[in-house]
Design an enzyme around this catalytic site. Structure first.
Site, PDB file in Angstrom:
ATOM      1  N   SER A  11      43.359  36.162  37.881  1.00 16.92           N
ATOM      2  CA  SER A  11      43.478  37.220  37.488  1.00 16.92           C
ATOM      3  C   SER A  11      44.097  38.399  37.912  1.00 16.92           C
ATOM      4  CB  SER A  11      41.292  37.966  37.968  1.00 16.92           C
ATOM      5  OG  SER A  11      40.320  37.312  37.712  1.00 16.92           O
ATOM      6  N   ASN A  12      44.890  37.405  38.832  1.00 18.33           N
ATOM      7  CA  ASN A  12      46.231  38.826  39.463  1.00 18.33           C
ATOM      8  C   ASN A  12      47.301  38.020  38.536  1.00 18.33           C
ATOM      9  OD1 ASN A  12      44.820  39.317  41.545  1.00 18.33           O
ATOM     10  ND2 ASN A  12      45.866  38.317  43.247  1.00 18.33           N
TER      11      ASN A  12
ATOM     12  N   LYS B  72      36.203  27.822  41.062  1.00 17.46           N
ATOM     13  CA  LYS B  72      36.665  29.297  41.840  1.00 17.46           C
ATOM     14  C   LYS B  72      36.236  30.520  41.830  1.00 17.46           C
ATOM     15  CE  LYS B  72      40.218  32.962  42.202  1.00 17.46           C
ATOM     16  NZ  LYS B  72      41.462  32.984  41.830  1.00 17.46           N
TER      17      LYS B  72
ATOM     18  N   SER C 166      34.549  33.785  42.874  1.00 20.93           N
ATOM     19  CA  SER C 166      35.390  34.961  43.787  1.00 20.93           C
ATOM     20  C   SER C 166      34.435  36.187  43.809  1.00 20.93           C
ATOM     21  CB  SER C 166      36.707  36.222  42.733  1.00 20.93           C
ATOM     22  OG  SER C 166      37.394  34.553  42.669  1.00 20.93           O
TER      23      SER C 166
ATOM     24  N   GLY D  25      37.379  32.188  46.360  1.00 20.28           N
ATOM     25  CA  GLY D  25      38.006  33.386  45.349  1.00 20.28           C
ATOM     26  C   GLY D  25      39.000  34.427  46.329  1.00 20.28           C
TER      27      GLY D  25
END
Length: 295
Positions: A45-46, A164, A166, A190
């Site tokens: 996402s980042n 993961k 989040s 996450g």
């Protein structure tokens, strides 16, 4: 495959004209090399993954792989909306040098994404993948929470090695850890905001935003937890919660990239339609880091 340790998700640097800036990416990677990360996550996402073209995605993975020591694991996002496209991209990521595929939940037709549909999707991807698969559950972005029963079933697949998560749901993470103790399956926090809780639950590890300059304290927090220094770990965790929230849910990637610049990394612009922070937002972000002793 041991996923113990910290895996920061990398931001993708762009030039002023919003082209991928590979030279700046290499500069950031040289700085990350001094931090004891277990590996790196690209195209999460980042990394503004949905905004990159497939050729750009593969070139980013190749660029990072060439810069990393061989013992540093590279997790690469390869989730697409269709199973067919996910398999194709996962194979390509492996060929580009990824060690692990990070596969986000397909979510466009979220009403149809039942446990059965998602288990079928991930099973087919894992069957076809030449590298291990990590499930990626990120409800704040997808609007879809990978059902617990699906996770527990998929954990039994020999090529699915972890998740993961989040979501921030610590009870759910605890159940995952508890119910998969007989499997070769790891639960990765996450977010740096609940990393201590992940370690307290057992088998702690994390994919946490460390590219803002907070990579060293995040790794320190992991070390304190492993060594059982819980009071020091709690104190450090408390100071990481607000900055972590600020560069994830509050201000998102524009906030992450702005914070990177304060610590000497290249942040640069985001790709449209992501907009830069306003002056007031920048000041609020800076105050959050300063109030917790990081600036």
């Amino acid at each position: 495959l041991d996923l113990g340790g910290i895996f920061p998700p990398l931001a993708t640097p762009f030039s002023p004209t919003q082209e991928v800036d590979y030279a700046r990416l290499e500069e950031n990677l040289r700085r990350y090399a001094s931090i004891p990360f277990r590996g790196l996550v690209v195209l999460g996402s980042n990394g503004e993954y949905p905004y990159l073209t497939p050729p750009e995605q593969l070139e980013v993975v190749g660029c990072v792989r060439r810069a990393l020591p061989k013992d540093c694991l590279l997790l690469a996002g390869s989730g697409c909306e269709s199973t067919q496209a996910t398999i194709k991209l996962t194979v390509s990521m492996a060929e580009a040098g990824a060690d692990v595929a990070l596969v986000v939940t397909p979510c466009y037709y979220r009403g149809a994404m039942t446990s059965t549909a998602l288990m079928q999707h991930y099973t087919e991807v894992a069957d076809a993948s030449p590298i291990p698969v990590v499930l990626y559950n990120v409800p704040p972005n997808t609007g879809l929470d990978l059902p617990l029963e699906a996770v527990l079933t998929l954990a039994q697949h020999s090529n699915i090695v972890g998740i993961k998560d989040s979501s921030g749901d610590i009870t759910r993470m605890g159940l995952m850890v508890h119910k998969t103790q007989q499997e070769d399956f790891q639960v990765l926090a996450g977010s740096a905001g609940f990393l201590l809780a992940s370690y307290a639950l057992g088998r702690g590890t994390g994919c946490c935003p460390g590219g803002t300059g907070l990579g060293p304290p995040v790794c320190q927090l992991a070390r304190l937890c492993r060594e059982g220094h819980w009071q020091e770990a709690r104190d450090l965790q408390h100071r990481l919660i607000e900055p972590n929230t600020a560069v994830t849910r509050r201000f998102g990637i524009p906030g992450l990239k702005k914070a990177m610049e304060w610590f000497g990394y290249y942040g640069g612009p985001c790709r449209a339609p992501l907009a830069p922070l306003s002056p007031a937002q920048i000041e609020e972000l800076r105050s959050t880091f300063s109030a917790n002793g990081w600036l």
